[in-house]
Design an enzyme around this catalytic site. Structure first.
Site, PDB file in Angstrom:
ATOM      1  N   LEU A 150       0.850  -1.202   0.000  1.00  0.00           N
ATOM      2  CA  LEU A 150       0.000   0.000   0.000  1.00  0.00           C
ATOM      3  C   LEU A 150       0.886   1.252   0.000  1.00  0.00           C
ATOM      4  CD1 LEU A 150      -3.142   0.555   0.128  1.00  0.00           C
ATOM      5  CD2 LEU A 150      -2.740   1.146   2.528  1.00  0.00           C
ATOM      6  N   GLY A 151       1.664   1.409  -1.082  1.00  0.00           N
ATOM      7  CA  GLY A 151       2.510   2.595  -1.224  1.00  0.00           C
ATOM      8  C   GLY A 151       1.822   3.607  -2.115  1.00  0.00           C
ATOM      9  N   ARG A 152       2.624   4.295  -2.932  1.00  0.00           N
ATOM     10  CA  ARG A 152       2.035   5.320  -3.823  1.00  0.00           C
ATOM     11  C   ARG A 152       1.004   4.691  -4.754  1.00  0.00           C
ATOM     12  NH1 ARG A 152       7.893   7.121  -3.714  1.00  0.00           N
ATOM     13  NH2 ARG A 152       8.153   5.128  -4.754  1.00  0.00           N
ATOM     14  N   ILE A 153       1.427   3.632  -5.479  1.00  0.00           N
ATOM     15  CA  ILE A 153       0.528   3.035  -6.468  1.00  0.00           C
ATOM     16  C   ILE A 153      -0.599   2.258  -5.782  1.00  0.00           C
ATOM     17  CG2 ILE A 153       0.403   1.368  -8.371  1.00  0.00           C
ATOM     18  CD1 ILE A 153       3.320   2.247  -9.093  1.00  0.00           C
ATOM     19  N   SER A 172       1.417  -5.174   3.977  1.00  0.00           N
ATOM     20  CA  SER A 172       2.726  -4.542   3.795  1.00  0.00           C
ATOM     21  C   SER A 172       3.551  -4.941   5.019  1.00  0.00           C
ATOM     22  CB  SER A 172       2.605  -3.020   3.682  1.00  0.00           C
ATOM     23  OG  SER A 172       2.017  -2.516   4.844  1.00  0.00           O
ATOM     24  N   ARG A 173       4.826  -4.568   5.047  1.00  0.00           N
ATOM     25  CA  ARG A 173       5.630  -4.989   6.190  1.00  0.00           C
ATOM     26  C   ARG A 173       5.182  -4.277   7.457  1.00  0.00           C
ATOM     27  NH1 ARG A 173      11.204  -3.680   3.446  1.00  0.00           N
ATOM     28  NH2 ARG A 173       9.885  -1.894   2.993  1.00  0.00           N
ATOM     29  N   ARG A 230       6.033  -6.570 -10.523  1.00  0.00           N
ATOM     30  CA  ARG A 230       7.080  -7.169 -11.356  1.00  0.00           C
ATOM     31  C   ARG A 230       6.734  -8.638 -11.536  1.00  0.00           C
ATOM     32  NH1 ARG A 230       8.249  -2.778 -12.761  1.00  0.00           N
ATOM     33  NH2 ARG A 230      10.112  -1.583 -12.260  1.00  0.00           N
ATOM     34  N   ASP A 254       0.323  -7.561 -16.193  1.00  0.00           N
ATOM     35  CA  ASP A 254       1.080  -6.596 -17.013  1.00  0.00           C
ATOM     36  C   ASP A 254       2.559  -6.957 -17.034  1.00  0.00           C
ATOM     37  OD1 ASP A 254       1.390  -4.169 -18.536  1.00  0.00           O
ATOM     38  OD2 ASP A 254       2.300  -3.262 -16.750  1.00  0.00           O
ATOM     39  N   GLU A 259      10.269 -11.558 -19.223  1.00  0.00           N
ATOM     40  CA  GLU A 259       9.838 -10.652 -20.309  1.00  0.00           C
ATOM     41  C   GLU A 259      10.913 -10.557 -21.385  1.00  0.00           C
ATOM     42  OE1 GLU A 259       8.831  -6.954 -18.398  1.00  0.00           O
ATOM     43  OE2 GLU A 259       7.301  -7.916 -17.155  1.00  0.00           O
ATOM     44  N   HIS A 277       3.728  -5.136 -20.224  1.00  0.00           N
ATOM     45  CA  HIS A 277       4.426  -4.215 -19.319  1.00  0.00           C
ATOM     46  C   HIS A 277       4.227  -2.753 -19.758  1.00  0.00           C
ATOM     47  CE1 HIS A 277       7.986  -3.900 -16.302  1.00  0.00           C
ATOM     48  NE2 HIS A 277       7.180  -2.834 -16.214  1.00  0.00           N
TER      49      HIS A 277
HETATM   50  P1  NAP Z   1       6.227   2.577  -3.048  1.00  0.00           P
HETATM   51  O1  NAP Z   1       5.510   3.868  -2.898  1.00  0.00           O
HETATM   52  O2  NAP Z   1       7.597   2.442  -2.512  1.00  0.00           O
HETATM   53  O3  NAP Z   1       5.279   1.462  -2.385  1.00  0.00           O
HETATM   54  C1  NAP Z   1       5.657   0.158  -2.191  1.00  0.00           C
HETATM   55  C2  NAP Z   1       4.861  -0.436  -1.035  1.00  0.00           C
HETATM   56  O4  NAP Z   1       5.211  -1.838  -0.957  1.00  0.00           O
HETATM   57  C3  NAP Z   1       5.169   0.202   0.293  1.00  0.00           C
HETATM   58  O5  NAP Z   1       3.961   0.636   0.883  1.00  0.00           O
HETATM   59  C4  NAP Z   1       5.807  -0.906   1.127  1.00  0.00           C
HETATM   60  O6  NAP Z   1       5.310  -0.848   2.457  1.00  0.00           O
HETATM   61  C5  NAP Z   1       5.322  -2.170   0.416  1.00  0.00           C
HETATM   62  N1  NAP Z   1       6.245  -3.277   0.592  1.00  0.00           N
HETATM   63  C6  NAP Z   1       7.614  -3.261   0.548  1.00  0.00           C
HETATM   64  N2  NAP Z   1       8.099  -4.477   0.842  1.00  0.00           N
HETATM   65  C7  NAP Z   1       7.029  -5.263   1.071  1.00  0.00           C
HETATM   66  C8  NAP Z   1       6.878  -6.622   1.447  1.00  0.00           C
HETATM   67  N3  NAP Z   1       7.940  -7.409   1.695  1.00  0.00           N
HETATM   68  N4  NAP Z   1       5.611  -7.128   1.578  1.00  0.00           N
HETATM   69  C9  NAP Z   1       4.543  -6.346   1.392  1.00  0.00           C
HETATM   70  N5  NAP Z   1       4.617  -5.036   1.048  1.00  0.00           N
HETATM   71  C10 NAP Z   1       5.841  -4.511   0.895  1.00  0.00           C
HETATM   72  O7  NAP Z   1       6.312   2.143  -4.581  1.00  0.00           O
HETATM   73  P2  NAP Z   1       5.295   2.505  -5.768  1.00  0.00           P
HETATM   74  O8  NAP Z   1       5.682   3.785  -6.407  1.00  0.00           O
HETATM   75  O9  NAP Z   1       3.902   2.323  -5.278  1.00  0.00           O
HETATM   76  O10 NAP Z   1       5.689   1.341  -6.813  1.00  0.00           O
HETATM   77  C11 NAP Z   1       5.537  -0.021  -6.470  1.00  0.00           C
HETATM   78  C12 NAP Z   1       6.109  -0.934  -7.530  1.00  0.00           C
HETATM   79  O11 NAP Z   1       5.270  -0.960  -8.677  1.00  0.00           O
HETATM   80  C13 NAP Z   1       7.473  -0.498  -8.132  1.00  0.00           C
HETATM   81  O12 NAP Z   1       8.557  -0.896  -7.317  1.00  0.00           O
HETATM   82  C14 NAP Z   1       7.498  -1.174  -9.480  1.00  0.00           C
HETATM   83  O13 NAP Z   1       8.156  -2.423  -9.390  1.00  0.00           O
HETATM   84  C15 NAP Z   1       6.022  -1.401  -9.788  1.00  0.00           C
HETATM   85  N6  NAP Z   1       5.593  -0.629 -10.976  1.00  0.00           N
HETATM   86  C16 NAP Z   1       5.230  -1.294 -12.110  1.00  0.00           C
HETATM   87  C17 NAP Z   1       4.829  -0.582 -13.230  1.00  0.00           C
HETATM   88  C18 NAP Z   1       4.424  -1.295 -14.477  1.00  0.00           C
HETATM   89  O14 NAP Z   1       4.701  -0.783 -15.567  1.00  0.00           O
HETATM   90  N7  NAP Z   1       3.747  -2.422 -14.399  1.00  0.00           N
HETATM   91  C19 NAP Z   1       4.782   0.821 -13.204  1.00  0.00           C
HETATM   92  C20 NAP Z   1       5.174   1.463 -12.045  1.00  0.00           C
HETATM   93  C21 NAP Z   1       5.579   0.730 -10.930  1.00  0.00           C
HETATM   94  P3  NAP Z   1       6.202  -1.344   3.714  1.00  0.00           P
HETATM   95  O15 NAP Z   1       7.510  -0.614   3.592  1.00  0.00           O
HETATM   96  O16 NAP Z   1       5.407  -1.014   4.919  1.00  0.00           O
HETATM   97  O17 NAP Z   1       6.338  -2.813   3.533  1.00  0.00           O
END
Ligand code: NAP
Length: 311
Positions: A150-153, A172-173, A230, A254, A259, A277
């Site tokens: 539950l981060g940005r996305i 999430s952690r 991913r 996606d 890939e 993707h």
């Molecule tokens: P973000 O803001 O850093 O959010 C990531 C979230 O994941 C955090 O809330 C974190 O919370 C949680 N997390 C980290 N480790 C974890 C674990 N072991 N178990 C459960 N939750 C965990 O990142 P974001 O900007 O939302 O982006 C997330 C990911 O989306 C990127 O890293 C990228 O790989 C992927 N993405 C894919 C595409 C695509 O084209 N398909 C596009 C953009 C991004 P805690 O720290 O509390 O665990």
């Protein structure tokens, strides 16, 4: 920036490439034939002080000094430990792609549950006229959406799903303050209570195969898996088996483990929606990501604070 030697790993955006060419000394890694790339790097490494890669390709930290500017928010292709040890800075492109990735997660959820892609194939093939109405599907509005990360996305997905009257829960952690969404400390218990399980966390050693056979079985035959994180978040071999055996209800994907290779058996399944993707692949977002890469390189050259530092 004219003196900054930048290595671009492969063509990723024409605007970014043109701007790098205009503002820096650009080295295109794909130009020399594969067999002579090592020589090309050896010959030019004294001039290269920055590397621009993306979510699919990066390069070994040994070949550069200075900065790795990722044209993606995920930096799982970058060896952070090596960069830290060598004093190499690392940047990414957070925030500007959040809306697009969240939009796609909702689109895949609805497309999978409502069988939009297979219904469209049915119409285009002439089957509607020949065989009559298409099968009925499942509703999205009001469903329970479990989000891993539950981060940005993840938060942007939750906000959108709430507008569809969905119930939101997450893993999430660390439990997030300032949210009433139900927290689950592990992916299995989250999947058990979810109709749609969405993966939106970063790829790390801890999250590789976070969706394994146990999570799929907990999601169950009526549950749908959506992966916009991913490919390696999901045990793809187990996913294929679970889909073939009807142990999960469907999948909207996606991203894939290898890939651009996608298990071809998935092509024949009507309960699966596949995109190559394209989470951040809109003109607007890719331009904003390019500007962020350029801004980070400029800040690095001018010894200013990086705009979006990872390291
Ligand atoms: P973000 O803001 O850093 O959010 C990531 C979230 O994941 C955090 O809330 C974190 O919370 C949680 N997390 C980290 N480790 C974890 C674990 N072991 N178990 C459960 N939750 C965990 O990142 P974001 O900007 O939302 O982006 C997330 C990911 O989306 C990127 O890293 C990228 O790989 C992927 N993405 C894919 C595409 C695509 O084209 N398909 C596009 C953009 C991004 P805690 O720290 O509390 O665990």
């Amino acid at each position: 920036m004219e003196s900054l030697g930048v290595l671009l790993t492969h063509p990723m955006n024409t605007y970014l490439e043109a701007e790098l060419d205009r503002r820096c000394k650009l080295f295109r890694l794909w130009e020399p034939p594969p067999a002579s790339r090592k020589d090309f790097l050896r010959a030019n490494s004294p001039s290269i002080r920055a590397l621009v890669g993306n979510s699919t390709v990066s390069a070994d930290a040994d070949i550069i000094e200075g900065i790795v500017a990722c044209y993606s928010v995920g930096f799982d292709k970058v060896d952070l430990a090596k960069c830290r040890a060598r004093g190499i800075r690392v940047t990414n492109t957070p925030d500007v792609l959040t809306d697009d990735a969240a939009d796609l997660a909702i689109a895949l959820s609805i497309a999978t549950l409502r069988k939009i892609c297979s219904a469209e194939r049915y119409l285009r093939s002439g089957a509607w006229k020949a065989k009559g109405d298409y099968m009925i599907a499942s509703k999205f509005s009001g469903k329970t959406i479990g989000i891993i990360g539950l981060g940005r996305i993840g938060s942007a997905i939750a906000k959108r799903a709430e507008a569809f009257g969905c119930f939101i829960c997450y893993n999430s952690r660390i439990q997030k303050p300032n949210t009433n969404y139900k927290y689950y400390p592990d992916a299995v218990s989250l999947a058990k209570d979810s109709d749609v399980l969405v993966v939106a966390c970063p790829l790390t050693a801890e999250t590789r195969h976070i969706v394994d056979r146990n999570v799929m079985d907990a999601l169950g035959p009526n549950g749908v898996l959506i992966n916009i994180g991913r490919g390696s978040h999901v045990d793809e071999g187990e996913l294929v088996k679970a889909l073939m055996e009807g142990r999960i209800g469907g999948a909207g994907l996606d991203v894939f483990e290898h890939e651009p290779h996608v298990p071809e058996i998935l092509f024949s399944l009507d309960n699966v929606v596949l995109t190559p993707h394209v989470g951040s692949a809109t003109v607007e977002t890719r331009r904003a990501m390019a500007d962020l890469v350029l801004g980070n390189l400029e800040a690095h050259v001018m010894n200013k604070l990086l705009l979006t530092p990872v390291l």
